[in-house]
Design a protein around this motif. Structure first.
Motif, mmCIF file in Angstrom:
data_model
loop_
_atom_site.group_PDB
_atom_site.id
_atom_site.type_symbol
_atom_site.label_atom_id
_atom_site.label_comp_id
_atom_site.label_asym_id
_atom_site.label_seq_id
_atom_site.Cartn_x
_atom_site.Cartn_y
_atom_site.Cartn_z
ATOM 1 N N PHE A 166 6.568 -35.628 4.036
ATOM 2 C CA PHE A 166 5.727 -34.716 3.262
ATOM 3 C C PHE A 166 4.409 -34.567 4.007
ATOM 4 O O PHE A 166 3.734 -35.552 4.274
ATOM 5 C CB PHE A 166 5.435 -35.285 1.864
ATOM 6 C CG PHE A 166 6.592 -35.239 0.914
ATOM 7 C CD1 PHE A 166 7.847 -34.776 1.273
ATOM 8 C CD2 PHE A 166 6.429 -35.688 -0.387
ATOM 9 C CE1 PHE A 166 8.899 -34.747 0.363
ATOM 10 C CE2 PHE A 166 7.471 -35.665 -1.301
ATOM 11 C CZ PHE A 166 8.700 -35.191 -0.926
ATOM 12 N N LYS A 223 13.970 -42.909 -5.824
ATOM 13 C CA LYS A 223 13.086 -42.238 -4.874
ATOM 14 C C LYS A 223 11.785 -43.023 -4.788
ATOM 15 O O LYS A 223 11.372 -43.677 -5.750
ATOM 16 C CB LYS A 223 12.826 -40.790 -5.268
ATOM 17 C CG LYS A 223 12.153 -40.599 -6.599
ATOM 18 C CD LYS A 223 12.031 -39.121 -6.901
ATOM 19 C CE LYS A 223 11.462 -38.939 -8.307
ATOM 20 N NZ LYS A 223 11.331 -37.539 -8.648
ATOM 21 N N ASP A 279 7.944 -43.414 -2.036
ATOM 22 C CA ASP A 279 7.165 -42.953 -0.889
ATOM 23 C C ASP A 279 6.817 -44.127 0.015
ATOM 24 O O ASP A 279 6.687 -45.265 -0.446
ATOM 25 C CB ASP A 279 5.868 -42.290 -1.347
ATOM 26 C CG ASP A 279 6.121 -41.004 -2.119
ATOM 27 O OD1 ASP A 279 7.135 -40.331 -1.842
ATOM 28 O OD2 ASP A 279 5.304 -40.667 -2.987
ATOM 29 N N LYS A 293 3.113 -38.415 4.438
ATOM 30 C CA LYS A 293 3.785 -39.648 4.024
ATOM 31 C C LYS A 293 5.280 -39.426 4.126
ATOM 32 O O LYS A 293 5.751 -38.288 4.214
ATOM 33 C CB LYS A 293 3.391 -40.039 2.605
ATOM 34 C CG LYS A 293 3.823 -39.034 1.539
ATOM 35 C CD LYS A 293 3.329 -39.456 0.177
ATOM 36 C CE LYS A 293 3.618 -38.384 -0.860
ATOM 37 N NZ LYS A 293 3.078 -38.737 -2.170
ATOM 38 N N HIS A 297 9.051 -39.895 2.382
ATOM 39 C CA HIS A 297 9.628 -39.901 1.036
ATOM 40 C C HIS A 297 11.119 -40.182 1.194
ATOM 41 O O HIS A 297 11.797 -39.519 1.973
ATOM 42 C CB HIS A 297 9.400 -38.549 0.355
ATOM 43 C CG HIS A 297 9.994 -38.438 -1.002
ATOM 44 N ND1 HIS A 297 9.419 -39.010 -2.111
ATOM 45 C CD2 HIS A 297 11.127 -37.832 -1.426
ATOM 46 C CE1 HIS A 297 10.180 -38.752 -3.173
ATOM 47 N NE2 HIS A 297 11.223 -38.043 -2.783
ATOM 48 N N GLU A 342 14.747 -40.518 -0.867
ATOM 49 C CA GLU A 342 15.335 -40.073 -2.131
ATOM 50 C C GLU A 342 16.847 -40.151 -2.068
ATOM 51 O O GLU A 342 17.458 -39.787 -1.068
ATOM 52 C CB GLU A 342 14.896 -38.633 -2.397
ATOM 53 C CG GLU A 342 15.298 -38.116 -3.747
ATOM 54 C CD GLU A 342 14.627 -36.789 -4.065
ATOM 55 O OE1 GLU A 342 15.292 -35.966 -4.724
ATOM 56 O OE2 GLU A 342 13.476 -36.554 -3.660
#
Length: 108
Positions: free
Chosen positions: A11, A60, A62, A96, A98, A100
């Protein structure tokens, strides 16, 4: 053992200036750009969650720049290590990672 589809994304937040916002009819501010970096195995995700203190049932989460050093990359499977380190090398203060869980049904 079947492969669990854990996706790794980066992201990145980019500035969306007011003049562009006026042209496109959107609000000025941050624009989120999502780039898929690859997949991680169940084993890699388990090790990352343990290292970062993330609930094992989380689907999920981060990974911030400051979290990378906490991950035992030497314990990750080779493919996952390469994927994670390559994605981490692209991080800056405005981005960052992520992770998921992406369920993909199989009809085999």
């Amino acid at each position: 053992m079947s492969k669990v589809p854990w996706k790794l994304y980066r992201f990145k937040y980019e500035d969306y200036p007011e003049y562009s916002a006026r042209i496109t009819g959107h609000y000025a501010g941050d624009l989120l750009i999502i780039e898929e970096e690859g997949e991680l195995s169940e084993e890699a995700v388990r090790l990352i969650k343990e290292a970062l203190g993330i609930n094992e049932n989380a689907r999920k989460f981060d990974i911030e720049v400051r979290d990378i050093m906490k991950i035992p990359v030497e314990d990750l499977p080779d493919k996952d290590r390469k994927t994670l380190l390559e994605a981490a090398s692209k991080l800056d203060s405005e981005s960052k990672l992520h992770v998921e869980y992406r369920y993909q049904p199989s009809f085999d």
